[in-house]
Enzyme design. Structure first.
Site, PDB file in Angstrom:
ATOM      1  N   ASP A 282      65.983 103.698  30.841  1.00 59.98           N
ATOM      2  CA  ASP A 282      67.295 103.598  30.220  1.00 59.98           C
ATOM      3  C   ASP A 282      67.245 104.334  28.879  1.00 59.98           C
ATOM      4  O   ASP A 282      66.243 104.989  28.544  1.00 59.98           O
ATOM      5  CB  ASP A 282      67.756 102.136  30.114  1.00 59.98           C
ATOM      6  CG  ASP A 282      66.949 101.326  29.111  1.00 59.98           C
ATOM      7  OD1 ASP A 282      65.986 101.862  28.513  1.00 59.98           O
ATOM      8  OD2 ASP A 282      67.297 100.144  28.905  1.00 59.98           O
TER       9      ASP A 282
ATOM     10  N   CYS B 117      61.940 100.785  30.097  1.00 58.03           N
ATOM     11  CA  CYS B 117      63.120 100.387  29.321  1.00 58.03           C
ATOM     12  C   CYS B 117      62.591  99.819  28.003  1.00 58.03           C
ATOM     13  O   CYS B 117      61.411 100.020  27.696  1.00 58.03           O
ATOM     14  CB  CYS B 117      64.001  99.396  30.090  1.00 58.03           C
ATOM     15  SG  CYS B 117      63.205  97.835  30.511  1.00 58.03           S
TER      16      CYS B 117
ATOM     17  N   THR C 294      61.758  96.813  26.858  1.00 58.70           N
ATOM     18  CA  THR C 294      60.598  95.942  27.058  1.00 58.70           C
ATOM     19  C   THR C 294      59.841  96.253  28.338  1.00 58.70           C
ATOM     20  O   THR C 294      58.689  95.824  28.488  1.00 58.70           O
ATOM     21  CB  THR C 294      61.060  94.477  27.174  1.00 58.70           C
ATOM     22  OG1 THR C 294      61.981  94.399  28.287  1.00 58.70           O
ATOM     23  CG2 THR C 294      61.755  93.999  25.910  1.00 58.70           C
TER      24      THR C 294
ATOM     25  N   HIS D  21      43.598  95.575  42.490  1.00 59.00           N
ATOM     26  CA  HIS D  21      43.822  94.314  43.209  1.00 59.00           C
ATOM     27  C   HIS D  21      45.177  94.258  43.907  1.00 59.00           C
ATOM     28  O   HIS D  21      45.278  93.657  44.970  1.00 59.00           O
ATOM     29  CB  HIS D  21      43.752  93.124  42.235  1.00 59.00           C
ATOM     30  CG  HIS D  21      42.363  92.827  41.755  1.00 59.00           C
ATOM     31  ND1 HIS D  21      42.027  91.629  41.160  1.00 59.00           N
ATOM     32  CD2 HIS D  21      41.223  93.562  41.787  1.00 59.00           C
ATOM     33  CE1 HIS D  21      40.729  91.639  40.841  1.00 59.00           C
ATOM     34  NE2 HIS D  21      40.225  92.806  41.203  1.00 59.00           N
TER      35      HIS D  21
ATOM     36  N   ARG E  13      40.378  90.856  51.010  1.00 53.44           N
ATOM     37  CA  ARG E  13      41.071  89.716  50.393  1.00 53.44           C
ATOM     38  C   ARG E  13      42.299  90.162  49.612  1.00 53.44           C
ATOM     39  O   ARG E  13      43.310  89.459  49.557  1.00 53.44           O
ATOM     40  CB  ARG E  13      40.117  88.890  49.528  1.00 53.44           C
ATOM     41  CG  ARG E  13      39.690  89.506  48.218  1.00 53.44           C
ATOM     42  CD  ARG E  13      38.619  88.634  47.544  1.00 53.44           C
ATOM     43  NE  ARG E  13      38.361  89.008  46.170  1.00 53.44           N
ATOM     44  CZ  ARG E  13      37.617  90.047  45.781  1.00 53.44           C
ATOM     45  NH1 ARG E  13      37.089  90.853  46.686  1.00 53.44           N
ATOM     46  NH2 ARG E  13      37.421  90.305  44.514  1.00 53.44           N
ATOM     47  N   HIS E  14      42.212  91.356  49.037  1.00 55.64           N
ATOM     48  CA  HIS E  14      43.391  91.842  48.309  1.00 55.64           C
ATOM     49  C   HIS E  14      44.486  92.291  49.274  1.00 55.64           C
ATOM     50  O   HIS E  14      45.675  92.087  49.001  1.00 55.64           O
ATOM     51  CB  HIS E  14      42.983  92.977  47.367  1.00 55.64           C
ATOM     52  CG  HIS E  14      42.096  92.518  46.253  1.00 55.64           C
ATOM     53  ND1 HIS E  14      42.420  91.440  45.457  1.00 55.64           N
ATOM     54  CD2 HIS E  14      40.899  92.959  45.817  1.00 55.64           C
ATOM     55  CE1 HIS E  14      41.452  91.244  44.580  1.00 55.64           C
ATOM     56  NE2 HIS E  14      40.512  92.150  44.781  1.00 55.64           N
TER      57      HIS E  14
HETATM   58  C1  RB5 Z   1      68.446  97.604  26.284  1.00 57.21           C
HETATM   59  O1  RB5 Z   1      68.920  97.225  25.033  1.00 57.21           O
HETATM   60  C2  RB5 Z   1      67.382  96.655  26.742  1.00 57.21           C
HETATM   61  O2  RB5 Z   1      67.931  95.443  27.117  1.00 57.21           O
HETATM   62  C3  RB5 Z   1      66.594  97.237  27.897  1.00 57.21           C
HETATM   63  O3  RB5 Z   1      66.045  98.446  27.489  1.00 57.21           O
HETATM   64  C4  RB5 Z   1      65.449  96.434  28.436  1.00 57.21           C
HETATM   65  O4  RB5 Z   1      64.562  96.065  27.428  1.00 57.21           O
HETATM   66  C5  RB5 Z   1      65.797  95.315  29.322  1.00 57.21           C
HETATM   67  O5  RB5 Z   1      64.934  94.637  29.900  1.00 57.21           O
END
Ligand code: RB5
Length: 148
Positions: A13, A70, A72, A103, A138-139
């Site tokens: 994004d 993105c 996070t 794994h 196993r994996h």
């Molecule tokens: C965008 O602001 C943010 O929500 C997106 O990049 C992401 O971190 C969502 O999981």
């Protein structure tokens, strides 16, 4: 995962666009054919659109693996893992990246883009690309149990 002319689908994004561009350069240097599913501008956008596009490319076999980013990495991971046979791994170290391959046979690497430095991401990407699946019985059994 070796780096001979394989197709990798990438998506981000707006929050991770600069980081994605940097990692795309590295992937190209390693010989990948990089298919960018967007986004292409820093205009605010909705991450699931790009996550689903990359997951569909991997699911269909159009790409052998994927990279999603993105802010996070979390939203991208949630959406991609709704797809059958997609194992999208949000990794925070070289060790977790390598284990996600060894794994779990992860087929999409997910990374955060809102980070103070891109250097650790480069190391994590390299560990992910360079680590093969163990093919251990196993994996394989555990991975099959993911798909119910
Ligand atoms: C965008 O602001 C943010 O929500 C997106 O990049 C992401 O971190 C969502 O999981």
């Amino acid at each position: 995962m070796t780096s001979e002319k394989k197709i990798i689908a990438v998506g981000s994004d707006h929050a991770a666009l600069p980081a994605k561009k940097k990692l795309m350069t590295i992937l190209e240097q390693r010989g990948f054919e990089v298919v960018d599913k967007g986004t292409y501008t820093e205009d605010s956008c909705d991450y699931p659109e790009f996550s689903h596009a990359v997951a569909e490319a991997v699911e269909s076999g159009a790409a052998s693996c994927g990279l999603l980013m993105c802010g996070t990495g979390l939203g991208m991971m949630y959406a991609a893992n709704r797809h059958p046979n997609i194992r999208a791994a949000l990794c925070w170290s070289k060790e977790t990246a390598a284990l996600s391959r060894e794994h779990n046979d992860s087929n999409i690497l997910v990374l955060p883009g809102r980070v103070p430095s891109l250097d650790p991401l480069e190391d994590i990407l390299a560990a992910w690309l360079d680590t093969p699946f163990s093919n251990d019985e196993r994996h394989i059994r555990r991975i099959r149990k993911i798909e119910r």
